[in-house]
Write an enzyme that holds these catalytic residues in place. Structure first.
Site, PDB file in Angstrom:
ATOM      1  N   ASP A 115       1.024  -1.039  -0.060  1.00 44.77           N
ATOM      2  CA  ASP A 115       0.036   0.046  -0.203  1.00 44.77           C
ATOM      3  C   ASP A 115       0.801   0.916   0.221  1.00 44.77           C
ATOM      4  OD1 ASP A 115      -1.776   1.538   0.967  1.00 44.77           O
ATOM      5  OD2 ASP A 115      -3.175   0.115   1.537  1.00 44.77           O
ATOM      6  N   ASP A 216      -2.630   4.788  -2.768  1.00 51.23           N
ATOM      7  CA  ASP A 216      -3.626   5.878  -1.904  1.00 51.23           C
ATOM      8  C   ASP A 216      -3.687   6.755  -2.799  1.00 51.23           C
ATOM      9  OD1 ASP A 216      -4.482   5.711   1.335  1.00 51.23           O
ATOM     10  OD2 ASP A 216      -3.194   7.208   1.105  1.00 51.23           O
ATOM     11  N   GLU A 270      -6.897   3.812  -5.664  1.00 51.66           N
ATOM     12  CA  GLU A 270      -7.402   4.040  -5.032  1.00 51.66           C
ATOM     13  C   GLU A 270      -8.621   5.259  -5.178  1.00 51.66           C
ATOM     14  OE1 GLU A 270      -8.790   5.338  -0.019  1.00 51.66           O
ATOM     15  OE2 GLU A 270      -7.047   6.423  -1.411  1.00 51.66           O
ATOM     16  N   HIS A 345     -11.294  -1.129   5.398  1.00 52.60           N
ATOM     17  CA  HIS A 345     -10.946  -0.441   6.265  1.00 52.60           C
ATOM     18  C   HIS A 345     -10.778   0.947   6.710  1.00 52.60           C
ATOM     19  CE1 HIS A 345      -8.060   1.389   3.620  1.00 52.60           C
ATOM     20  NE2 HIS A 345      -7.293   2.716   4.542  1.00 52.60           N
ATOM     21  N   ASP A 346     -11.580   1.498   5.370  1.00 55.77           N
ATOM     22  CA  ASP A 346     -12.546   3.164   5.324  1.00 55.77           C
ATOM     23  C   ASP A 346     -13.839   3.313   5.347  1.00 55.77           C
ATOM     24  OD1 ASP A 346     -10.027   4.091   5.036  1.00 55.77           O
ATOM     25  OD2 ASP A 346      -9.702   3.999   3.122  1.00 55.77           O
TER      26      ASP A 346
HETATM   27  C1  NOJ Z   1      -7.632   6.343   1.902  1.00 53.63           C
HETATM   28  C2  NOJ Z   1      -6.774   5.002   3.013  1.00 53.63           C
HETATM   29  O1  NOJ Z   1      -7.190   4.222   3.128  1.00 53.63           O
HETATM   30  C3  NOJ Z   1      -7.476   5.835   4.295  1.00 53.63           C
HETATM   31  O2  NOJ Z   1      -7.325   5.243   5.765  1.00 53.63           O
HETATM   32  C4  NOJ Z   1      -6.473   7.159   4.702  1.00 53.63           C
HETATM   33  O3  NOJ Z   1      -6.929   7.638   5.854  1.00 53.63           O
HETATM   34  C5  NOJ Z   1      -6.131   8.341   3.115  1.00 53.63           C
HETATM   35  N1  NOJ Z   1      -6.012   7.765   2.218  1.00 53.63           N
HETATM   36  C6  NOJ Z   1      -5.365   8.963   4.096  1.00 53.63           C
HETATM   37  O4  NOJ Z   1      -4.043   8.798   3.537  1.00 53.63           O
END
Ligand code: NOJ
Length: 577
Positions: A115, A216, A270, A345-346
């Site tokens: 990641d 990311d 992402e 995880h988000d």
């Molecule tokens: C996306 C990540 O998945 C998330 O967990 C993170 O807080 C933000 N990007 C900032 O890197």
């Protein structure tokens, strides 16, 4: 489930497409290391813990692991604030551990994608420490600075609801930009030296043997360095403005030329702020940017559109969800490739958002896994979903660890907002719901750690845990393995066309996948009530392939009644004469 002999016969009916790749066929397991398995009793999951669990991972049948960040970090944002891209976070272990993990995975035929945090570093990264030390420092231009003598910079919003995305730093009487927390300063990708540094980081990990990257927040990397006012048309949704920086595609093409094109790797971006009609700009083969991306359209399903911190469960419509998945499938119909996921995880837990996590936790989890593994696009299973883990629904702000929740709570607390309503809302939408420790057994702390876990364990671990699931032939875990085996055995599930049926139904999600003369009909009852499904006049069922209930289904006059959250795959012939 279909016996192996039948699978071999099914395979013969399908013609293999010519544009096959391992990353299209991949079945990805997202592993959140902080909450997977702690080996040393400090309450934080670590690499040795993953190594100890390799056999479990292999037993699932997954072929790729997306490992959330394990690089050195002060963990303001749980690893997404990197202070050294070439080192391992102390709590996670050492580089030797990482090498051992990579070897162990490769020996078991599992690949690993790292990641990579592109948009920002930690404020404790040496680049930033240097950059902020003086206006003349050689690293100054690695980040975005606004000298205070120019006045207050035009407003930028912070994803983490900080006061704004510019923070004043008195060392040099200047503001620096951070789209996320103030401990995550944004890198200045407009500076070619920064880009080169990041390409070197990528090569470092690829040369070590990692098999690709999850990129990311990659859509945010390019900025207009004059930092103008956000144009009016983006005012409603400033984050979509962040996703269309002027240099974005140039940088991705350069990244591809400098790095990606030299390796056999998998890239998944992402894609925050990206719409389906933009998908091919990033993923079309001839664009030479990235291979796949994941969008957020369904991540906002069931949330209040005016404020995503709050749920809007009553207005969830299955037809909307079907539209989202169909549009995204169509985006990749002839080129590019998508990612299919239901949580990360988000977001909160899959079964708590899309299923029924009480009465039908078992059935609806199985249905959702069936969905993930029968759609076109690389499927992503988030750790714990294979045992039906659900939202923890914390009662107190003190239990939360995620600054996304904590910052907003403090904002409400200091502006007279309704903090209690917010706590209720977070039970459905908070990111920490997915970050509680993996539930291995009914032992103390769910077998995750001998120490004090960094975040509370869901008390339901006494019944919901991997050991129980292992011992129960009807468990979600065993079903996941079967569904994974099926996806691997039937190329139609990977490469077949997707065709949505029952478009108007608010309970049935039905589609076909077709490759040459093999067609699979996927029938999913997304509801708590029995629902009838009627075959199209020219369809004929050949056989049932898998079913998340024990009893076989029977059609009467082309009609079958599905039980709550029942999921069935049929082989089906369509008479087109
Ligand atoms: C996306 C990540 O998945 C998330 O967990 C993170 O807080 C933000 N990007 C900032 O890197």
């Amino acid at each position: 489930m279909t016996a192996n002999k039948n699978i071999e016969e099914d395979k013969k009916k399908e013609s293999y497409p010519t544009n096959k790749t391992w990353w299209k066929e991949a079945i990805v397991y997202q592993l959140y290391p902080r909450s997977f398995k702690d080996s040393n009793g400090d309450g934080i999951g670590d690499i040795k813990g993953i190594i100890a669990s390799l056999d479990y991972l292999q037993s699932l049948g997954i072929t790729v692991i997306w490992l959330n960040p394990v690089f050195s970090s002060p963990n303001d944002d749980m690893g997404y604030d990197v202070s050294d891209y070439r080192n391992i976070m102390t709590e996670m272990g050492t580089m030797n551990d990482f090498n051992e993990l990579l070897n162990g995975l490769h020996q078991r035929g599992i690949k690993l994608i790292a990641d990579l945090v592109l948009n920002h570093t930690s404020d404790e990264h040496d680049w930033f420490v240097q950059s902020k030390s003086s206006r003349n420092n050689p690293y100054r231009n690695y980040y975005h600075w606004w000298p205070a003598e120019k006045g207050v910079p035009p407003r930028r919003y912070s994803v983490f609801h900080e006061e704004g995305a510019w923070t004043y730093d008195n060392t040099t009487d200047s503001y620096y930009l951070h789209y996320f927390s103030r401990k995550q300063p944004d890198l200045n990708w407009e500076n070619p030296t920064v880009r080169k540094e990041m390409y070197e980081v990528m090569k470092f990990w690829l040369d070590k043997g990692v098999d690709g990257f999850r990129l990311d927040a990659f859509t945010y990397i390019s900025k207009d360095n004059s930092y103008p006012e956000i144009p009016e048309k983006y005012k409603e949704d400033p984050f979509s403005y962040y996703s269309c920086g002027p240099g974005l595609h140039n940088y991705l093409q350069e990244m591809n030329k400098e790095v990606f094109s030299h390796y056999d790797l998998m890239t998944v971006g992402e894609a925050s702020g990206i719409t389906h009609d933009q998908a091919l700009l990033f993923t079309a083969t001839e664009r030479k940017e990235i291979q796949t991306l994941y969008h957020f359209d369904h991540a906002n399903w069931g949330r209040n559109k005016n404020n995503l911190y709050y749920p809007d469960l009553k207005n969830r419509k299955l037809t909307d969800l079907k539209k989202i998945f169909s549009l995204w499938d169509a985006a990749f119909e002839n080129d590019g490739w998508g990612a299919v996921y239901l949580t990360t995880h988000d977001q909160s837990r899959m079964v708590s958002r899309f299923g029924n996590d009480t009465t039908y936790r078992n059935e609806s989890s199985k249905l959702l896994l069936t969905f993930l593994l029968s759609m076109r696009g690389t499927p992503y299973i988030y750790q714990g979903d294979e045992i039906g883990m659900r939202n923890i629904r914390f009662e107190k702000i003190g239990e939360y660890k995620d600054l996304h929740t904590i910052n907003y709570y403090h904002y409400l607390a200091t502006t007279g907002g309704d903090t209690q309503a917010f706590i209720e809302a977070q039970k459905e939408t908070a990111r920490d719901n997915s970050r509680t420790p993996f539930q291995w057994s009914n032992q103390k702390n769910a077998g995750f750690t001998n120490g004090t876990p960094w975040i509370n364990v869901n008390p339901d671990y006494e019944s919901i845990n991997a050991r129980n699931a292992e011992n129960d032939p009807a468990s979600i875990l065993h079903y996941t393995r079967k569904m994974i085996a099926l996806r691997k055995a039937l190329p139609v599930l990977v490469y077949g066309d997707f065709n949505l049926l029952e478009k108007e139904s608010e309970t049935l999600f039905v589609f076909t996948r077709r490759l040459a003369n093999m067609q699979v009909l996927v029938v999913l009852n997304f509801s708590d009530t029995e629902t009838a499904f009627t075959l199209r006049a020219n369809d004929k069922i050949v056989k049932e392939i898998i079913n998340n209930y024990n009893e076989q289904t029977h059609f009467e006059n082309s009609r079958v009644v599905l039980k709550p959250w029942q999921a069935i795959l049929y082989e089906c012939i369509t008479d087109e004469s």
